[in-house]
Design an enzyme around this catalytic site. Structure first.
Site, mmCIF file in Angstrom:
data_model
loop_
_atom_site.group_PDB
_atom_site.id
_atom_site.type_symbol
_atom_site.label_atom_id
_atom_site.label_comp_id
_atom_site.label_asym_id
_atom_site.label_seq_id
_atom_site.Cartn_x
_atom_site.Cartn_y
_atom_site.Cartn_z
ATOM 1 N N PHE A 57 0.803 -1.231 0.000
ATOM 2 C CA PHE A 57 0.000 0.000 0.000
ATOM 3 C C PHE A 57 0.835 1.279 0.000
ATOM 4 O O PHE A 57 0.290 2.382 -0.037
ATOM 5 C CB PHE A 57 -0.962 0.013 1.195
ATOM 6 C CG PHE A 57 -0.289 -0.148 2.528
ATOM 7 C CD1 PHE A 57 0.231 0.947 3.202
ATOM 8 C CD2 PHE A 57 -0.184 -1.401 3.112
ATOM 9 C CE1 PHE A 57 0.853 0.804 4.432
ATOM 10 C CE2 PHE A 57 0.434 -1.557 4.353
ATOM 11 C CZ PHE A 57 0.952 -0.444 5.008
ATOM 12 N N THR A 92 -8.553 2.939 12.455
ATOM 13 C CA THR A 92 -8.104 3.256 11.099
ATOM 14 C C THR A 92 -9.224 3.079 10.077
ATOM 15 O O THR A 92 -9.397 3.898 9.185
ATOM 16 C CB THR A 92 -6.905 2.362 10.722
ATOM 17 O OG1 THR A 92 -5.854 2.593 11.670
ATOM 18 C CG2 THR A 92 -6.391 2.669 9.326
ATOM 19 N N HIS A 116 -4.329 11.600 9.998
ATOM 20 C CA HIS A 116 -3.207 10.836 10.545
ATOM 21 C C HIS A 116 -2.902 11.416 11.912
ATOM 22 O O HIS A 116 -2.958 12.635 12.110
ATOM 23 C CB HIS A 116 -1.960 10.973 9.662
ATOM 24 C CG HIS A 116 -0.710 10.550 10.359
ATOM 25 N ND1 HIS A 116 -0.305 9.235 10.417
ATOM 26 C CD2 HIS A 116 0.202 11.262 11.075
ATOM 27 C CE1 HIS A 116 0.814 9.164 11.132
ATOM 28 N NE2 HIS A 116 1.145 10.380 11.536
#
Length: 151
Positions: A57, A92, A116
């Site tokens: 990713f 998340t 984040h």
């Protein structure tokens, strides 16, 4: 004071959620020591996400964070600030994030999860140094309401 770096990702900025997200941290009594709107370039993105290099990713992370402006901020508070910030942000995957968390209230997709946040005090310091020069940060400062928040 313990610090955490926040990045309001392109989806948060594009959806007009900057104020709604920032106000949550202020309302919890955290102090902003640095805040800026910026366009992350590829080199900065690769440096920030270096721990994920080589993972499937990684390129997607770099591509996404560089796709549009972000808001980068440093919040500070008593020991435990990073843990508090992580709890406020939520899981998340927004589908698994609890209601009342930022991702639980505003998130839609794991690839567009809004924000984040540093995962440890050490990461908070390391990430802060990546995005801010020392002269861009305000150190200890007092608000009139601090006596009503902290003992």
């Amino acid at each position: 004071m313990e610090r955490a770096l926040l990045i309001l990702k392109p989806d948060a900025v594009q959806r007009g959620l900057i104020g709604a997200i920032i106000s949550r941290f202020e309302q919890r009594g955290l102090k902003f020591q640095g805040l800026k709107l910026m366009q992350v370039d590829e080199a900065l993105a690769r440096r920030h996400y270096a721990e994920h290099e080589g993972k499937s990713f990684f390129n997607g992370l770099v591509s996404y964070i560089t796709s549009a402006p972000v808001v980068v901020a440093v919040v500070a508070g008593k020991p435990g600030t990073v843990e508090l910030v992580r709890a406020m942000v939520g899981a998340t995957n927004p589908a698994k994030a609890a209601p009342g968390t930022i991702r639980g209230d505003f998130g839609v997709d794991i690839g567009r999860n809004l924000i984040h946040a540093s995962d440890s005090p050490e990461s908070g310091e390391r990430e802060t140094a990546i995005f801010f020069q020392p002269h861009e940060l305000i150190g200890e400062w007092n608000r009139a309401l601090d006596n009503w928040i902290y003992e």
